[in-house]
Design a protein around this motif. Sequence first.
Motif, PDB file in Angstrom:
ATOM      1  N   UNK A   1       0.756  -1.262   0.003  1.00 45.05           N
ATOM      2  CA  UNK A   1       0.007   0.095   0.049  1.00 45.05           C
ATOM      3  C   UNK A   1       0.855   1.284  -0.188  1.00 45.05           C
ATOM      4  N   UNK A   2       1.960   1.366   0.761  1.00 46.92           N
ATOM      5  CA  UNK A   2       2.732   2.412   0.886  1.00 46.92           C
ATOM      6  C   UNK A   2       3.547   2.528  -0.467  1.00 46.92           C
TER       7      UNK A   2
ATOM      8  N   UNK B   1       2.217   1.680  -3.374  1.00 45.19           N
ATOM      9  CA  UNK B   1       1.245   2.279  -4.349  1.00 45.19           C
ATOM     10  C   UNK B   1       1.267   3.692  -4.205  1.00 45.19           C
ATOM     11  N   UNK B   2       0.927   3.979  -3.106  1.00 49.55           N
ATOM     12  CA  UNK B   2       0.635   5.331  -2.537  1.00 49.55           C
ATOM     13  C   UNK B   2       1.996   6.303  -3.220  1.00 49.55           C
ATOM     14  N   UNK B   3       3.183   5.840  -3.022  1.00 47.64           N
ATOM     15  CA  UNK B   3       4.199   6.720  -3.610  1.00 47.64           C
ATOM     16  C   UNK B   3       4.298   6.757  -5.030  1.00 47.64           C
ATOM     17  N   UNK B   4       3.955   5.556  -5.601  1.00 42.99           N
ATOM     18  CA  UNK B   4       3.659   5.475  -7.402  1.00 42.99           C
ATOM     19  C   UNK B   4       2.693   6.524  -7.632  1.00 42.99           C
TER      20      UNK B   4
END
Length: 197
Positions: free
Chosen positions: A4-5, A7-10
């Motif tokens: 999830x982290x 994905x959020x960065x991407x």
Amino acid sequence: DEDVIEFDKTQACIEQMLLLADVGHCTQGYDNFLIWNQAFFYECLQNHYRGHADDPRPGWHAGEIGFLEFYILPLAERCNAIIPSCHLAKGTRQILRRWNKDGIEWTENLAKRTYATERVEKGRKTPTARAVSPKLKVRKPRFSLFGRKSAKQIKEAVLADEIVEECPKDHLNGQVLAVSGIPPIDTIRATRRVSFS
């Protein structure tokens, strides 16, 4: 959760790149900046002529400085953090320095040309394509059919409007109207934006 982290960065990186794609001309050299700046200036001026916006000429130079300093430069620095090999912030700073130096003269020349064009166009008997547009009154349609494509459907909608206007409002509830092939009033209500209140 690491996925999830990541994905959020991407997603954050992609959002920054999309924001930059919209205003990338502000990082790509002064000449390119002037081309797009002039195009946007004329777009804003046309909106002013149509009555949709204020006149952009008085505060254009200062507005561009604020835009470059407080939106473009931070955005370019964020994008440089994502892709260090791109020198977007450096290009923005160069444009900002040059705009502070030459931008006021460029803006004044552009404003003078537009004021001169307005005077010429107002003096013509026959307007040209560059004429100053009068403020237009926008007339809202009385009805809206979703997906209307044929003249027959338009005629039916107009007839339905006439029927609705002729009927007392208290008689519409629960009554089924069928006139010359027009669907019942409940069907018309479902396919049109009409207020019966």
